[in-house]
Design a protein around this motif. Structure first.
Motif, PDB file in Angstrom:
ATOM      1  N   SER A 173       4.420   7.093  -3.537  1.00 50.76           N
ATOM      2  CA  SER A 173       5.094   5.783  -4.091  1.00 50.76           C
ATOM      3  C   SER A 173       5.670   6.234  -5.519  1.00 50.76           C
ATOM      4  CB  SER A 173       3.972   4.764  -4.239  1.00 50.76           C
ATOM      5  OG  SER A 173       3.009   5.014  -5.078  1.00 50.76           O
ATOM      6  N   MET A 174       5.121   7.346  -6.197  1.00 53.77           N
ATOM      7  CA  MET A 174       5.744   7.706  -7.400  1.00 53.77           C
ATOM      8  C   MET A 174       6.616   8.876  -7.270  1.00 53.77           C
ATOM      9  SD  MET A 174       4.175   5.626  -9.765  1.00 53.77           S
ATOM     10  CE  MET A 174       3.557   6.758 -11.128  1.00 53.77           C
ATOM     11  N   THR A 175       6.273   9.789  -6.497  1.00 51.92           N
ATOM     12  CA  THR A 175       6.884  11.097  -6.307  1.00 51.92           C
ATOM     13  C   THR A 175       6.910  11.509  -4.872  1.00 51.92           C
ATOM     14  OG1 THR A 175       5.944  11.996  -8.343  1.00 51.92           O
ATOM     15  CG2 THR A 175       7.164  13.575  -7.005  1.00 51.92           C
ATOM     16  N   LYS A 176       8.200  11.241  -4.423  1.00 52.35           N
ATOM     17  CA  LYS A 176       8.260  11.228  -2.932  1.00 52.35           C
ATOM     18  C   LYS A 176       8.296  12.550  -2.632  1.00 52.35           C
ATOM     19  CE  LYS A 176       9.888   8.678   0.623  1.00 52.35           C
ATOM     20  NZ  LYS A 176       8.717   7.876   1.052  1.00 52.35           N
ATOM     21  N   LEU A 177       7.283  12.621  -1.277  1.00 49.23           N
ATOM     22  CA  LEU A 177       6.879  13.826  -0.637  1.00 49.23           C
ATOM     23  C   LEU A 177       8.011  14.205   0.273  1.00 49.23           C
ATOM     24  CD1 LEU A 177       3.085  12.745   0.334  1.00 49.23           C
ATOM     25  CD2 LEU A 177       3.865  14.786  -1.608  1.00 49.23           C
ATOM     26  N   ASP A 178       8.341  15.284   0.120  1.00 53.53           N
ATOM     27  CA  ASP A 178       9.207  16.251   1.132  1.00 53.53           C
ATOM     28  C   ASP A 178       8.722  16.217   2.396  1.00 53.53           C
ATOM     29  OD1 ASP A 178       8.294  18.807   1.154  1.00 53.53           O
ATOM     30  OD2 ASP A 178       8.826  18.897  -0.893  1.00 53.53           O
ATOM     31  N   PRO A 179       9.640  16.529   3.465  1.00 57.40           N
ATOM     32  CA  PRO A 179       9.089  16.528   5.136  1.00 57.40           C
ATOM     33  C   PRO A 179       8.191  17.679   5.253  1.00 57.40           C
ATOM     34  CG  PRO A 179      11.387  16.212   4.865  1.00 57.40           C
ATOM     35  CD  PRO A 179      11.148  16.288   3.607  1.00 57.40           C
ATOM     36  N   ARG A 228      -0.539  14.942 -12.230  1.00 56.15           N
ATOM     37  CA  ARG A 228      -0.263  14.084 -10.929  1.00 56.15           C
ATOM     38  C   ARG A 228      -0.851  15.139  -9.762  1.00 56.15           C
ATOM     39  NH1 ARG A 228       3.525  11.460  -9.129  1.00 56.15           N
ATOM     40  NH2 ARG A 228       1.935   9.870  -8.088  1.00 56.15           N
ATOM     41  N   GLU A 229      -0.027  16.270  -9.778  1.00 61.62           N
ATOM     42  CA  GLU A 229      -0.159  17.293  -8.869  1.00 61.62           C
ATOM     43  C   GLU A 229      -1.652  17.743  -8.771  1.00 61.62           C
ATOM     44  OE1 GLU A 229       4.048  17.115  -9.901  1.00 61.62           O
ATOM     45  OE2 GLU A 229       2.336  17.068 -11.000  1.00 61.62           O
ATOM     46  N   GLN A 230      -2.292  17.965  -9.925  1.00 64.49           N
ATOM     47  CA  GLN A 230      -3.649  18.480  -9.919  1.00 64.49           C
ATOM     48  C   GLN A 230      -4.645  17.370  -9.489  1.00 64.49           C
ATOM     49  OE1 GLN A 230      -5.867  17.495 -12.623  1.00 64.49           O
ATOM     50  NE2 GLN A 230      -7.506  18.984 -12.038  1.00 64.49           N
ATOM     51  N   PHE A 274      -8.194   9.796   1.727  1.00 65.47           N
ATOM     52  CA  PHE A 274      -7.245  10.432   1.909  1.00 65.47           C
ATOM     53  C   PHE A 274      -5.881   9.867   1.961  1.00 65.47           C
ATOM     54  CE2 PHE A 274      -3.993  12.434   4.436  1.00 65.47           C
ATOM     55  CZ  PHE A 274      -3.831  13.831   3.922  1.00 65.47           C
ATOM     56  N   THR A 275      -5.809   8.939   2.841  1.00 59.82           N
ATOM     57  CA  THR A 275      -4.616   8.019   3.152  1.00 59.82           C
ATOM     58  C   THR A 275      -4.181   7.303   1.695  1.00 59.82           C
ATOM     59  OG1 THR A 275      -5.254   7.626   5.269  1.00 59.82           O
ATOM     60  CG2 THR A 275      -3.325   6.474   4.531  1.00 59.82           C
ATOM     61  N   ASP A 276      -5.033   6.826   1.050  1.00 55.27           N
ATOM     62  CA  ASP A 276      -4.912   5.851  -0.079  1.00 55.27           C
ATOM     63  C   ASP A 276      -4.190   6.955  -1.103  1.00 55.27           C
ATOM     64  OD1 ASP A 276      -5.698   3.657   1.231  1.00 55.27           O
ATOM     65  OD2 ASP A 276      -7.748   3.651   0.394  1.00 55.27           O
ATOM     66  N   VAL A 277      -4.954   8.025  -1.189  1.00 48.92           N
ATOM     67  CA  VAL A 277      -4.505   8.870  -2.280  1.00 48.92           C
ATOM     68  C   VAL A 277      -2.993   9.572  -2.137  1.00 48.92           C
ATOM     69  CG1 VAL A 277      -4.916  11.497  -2.963  1.00 48.92           C
ATOM     70  CG2 VAL A 277      -6.886   9.856  -3.047  1.00 48.92           C
ATOM     71  N   VAL A 278      -2.758   9.829  -0.894  1.00 51.45           N
ATOM     72  CA  VAL A 278      -1.511  10.328  -0.532  1.00 51.45           C
ATOM     73  C   VAL A 278      -0.673   9.205  -0.802  1.00 51.45           C
ATOM     74  CG1 VAL A 278       0.123  11.298   1.490  1.00 51.45           C
ATOM     75  CG2 VAL A 278      -2.246  12.156   1.009  1.00 51.45           C
ATOM     76  N   LYS A 279      -0.716   7.785  -0.355  1.00 51.70           N
ATOM     77  CA  LYS A 279       0.263   6.925  -0.339  1.00 51.70           C
ATOM     78  C   LYS A 279       0.704   6.813  -1.848  1.00 51.70           C
ATOM     79  CE  LYS A 279      -0.263   3.712   3.708  1.00 51.70           C
ATOM     80  NZ  LYS A 279      -1.120   2.455   4.124  1.00 51.70           N
ATOM     81  N   GLU A 280      -0.418   6.673  -2.813  1.00 48.21           N
ATOM     82  CA  GLU A 280      -0.182   6.365  -4.210  1.00 48.21           C
ATOM     83  C   GLU A 280       0.548   7.453  -4.695  1.00 48.21           C
ATOM     84  OE1 GLU A 280      -2.597   6.321  -8.351  1.00 48.21           O
ATOM     85  OE2 GLU A 280      -3.816   6.452  -6.386  1.00 48.21           O
ATOM     86  N   PHE A 281       0.520   8.694  -4.332  1.00 51.49           N
ATOM     87  CA  PHE A 281       1.232   9.851  -5.040  1.00 51.49           C
ATOM     88  C   PHE A 281       2.736   9.727  -4.373  1.00 51.49           C
ATOM     89  CE2 PHE A 281       3.324  13.929  -4.855  1.00 51.49           C
ATOM     90  CZ  PHE A 281       2.929  14.571  -6.406  1.00 51.49           C
TER      91      PHE A 281
END
Length: 289
Positions: A259-265, A230-232, A250-257
């Motif tokens: 939702s599965m793996t919380k992005l740190d600050p 998923r990272e790749q 860009f926004t959709d891609v980041v949101k999808e990721f």
């Protein structure tokens, strides 16, 4: 509390008197050291941290007169830990003195440990430039003592802050180096994709789609298991969004990721920079049409 303060002041007076008196073969420094130690302990119990810190510095000076560098270094550390509660600048100055002495007597692992503590103090003050300097020093010393795990922890801090300060290339090189090291260690293998993701996000911040594509190819050569993760996919999809100058994608891609793996600050901050850069490009395109 007041009682302990009074006792501390009494011990301190006696110690100062010893130093001004006459002593045989350095015994006055030994006697004074003993009294300063007792005074500092009383000041600590009274929670009079500045007084305790200053007294430990006097104790360190006594130990230096007796050529006891290890004890002097430890007294500076004790002073630093008292000052830490009230005066960061003094705390750092005392730790710096301790490190010089630990280096003198070849205790490099202790020097590394206290360089790291200085870095943490600068970090707590949000002085990222100085935090980087001392985390780098700590990493070098840990590396020289072959304490690679601690060295890499410090290097990760350097990379993290370098990226925050927009020193992306520096951050990329560190994350890639740690990824390469981790690949050869069974306990650390699981963290490789995280390091490569961090390196990739720093690549994205540079805004060069060709460099990002080249980096992704390199990462897959470095770690074939990175391919298809998923990272790749996140990095690949963002690279495509940058190439197409498509903010919505860009926004959709980041949101999808997320939702599965919380992005740190940290990742969120850097990805927001990428988004802002994309918005500017998109607006420039609109102006041209």
């Amino acid at each position: 509390m007041g009682d302990q303060l009074a006792r501390g002041e009494e011990f301190e007076k006696k110690a100062e008197k010893k130093l001004t008196g006459w002593g045989l073969f350095g015994s006055k420094f030994e006697d004074a050291a003993d009294l300063f130690d007792k005074a500092a302990n009383c000041f600590k119990l009274a929670k009079s941290w500045d007084k305790a810190g200053a007294t430990y510095v006097k104790l360190a000076n006594c130990h230096l007169k007796l050529d006891s560098k290890h004890e002097a270094a430890q007294a500076y550390v004790d002073a630093a830990h008292c000052y830490k509660k009230t005066n960061t600048t003094e705390s750092i100055a005392c730790l710096d003195q301790a490190v010089i002495l630990f280096c003198d007597i070849g205790r490099l692992s202790m020097a590394a440990r206290y360089y790291k503590e200085i870095a943490e103090l600068y970090e707590s003050e949000q002085n990222l430039e100085q935090a980087i300097v001392y985390y780098e020093k700590s990493a070098d010393f840990f590396q020289s003592e072959e304490v690679t795990t601690s060295a890499n922890q410090c290097k990760q801090k350097v990379a993290q802050f370098a990226a925050q300060l927009e020193q992306y290339q520096k951050a990329i090189e560190i994350y890639e180096e740690i990824a390469r090291y981790s690949l050869n260690n069974n306990l650390l293998k699981y963290g490789v994709k995280g390091h490569l993701l961090n390196a990739g996000i720093c690549q994205l911040c540079k805004g060069d789609p060709v460099a990002i594509t080249n980096a992704l190819e390199r990462y897959q050569d470095l770690d074939p298991t990175f391919s298809g993760t998923r990272e790749q996919k996140l990095l690949e999809d963002i690279a495509a969004a940058i190439d197409e100058e498509d903010v919505t994608k860009f926004t959709d891609v980041v949101k999808e990721f997320d939702s599965m793996t919380k992005l740190d600050p940290w990742k969120t901050t850097l990805l927001l920079r990428v988004k802002e850069m994309l918005k500017v490009k998109e607006m420039e395109e609109d102006d041209l049409t």
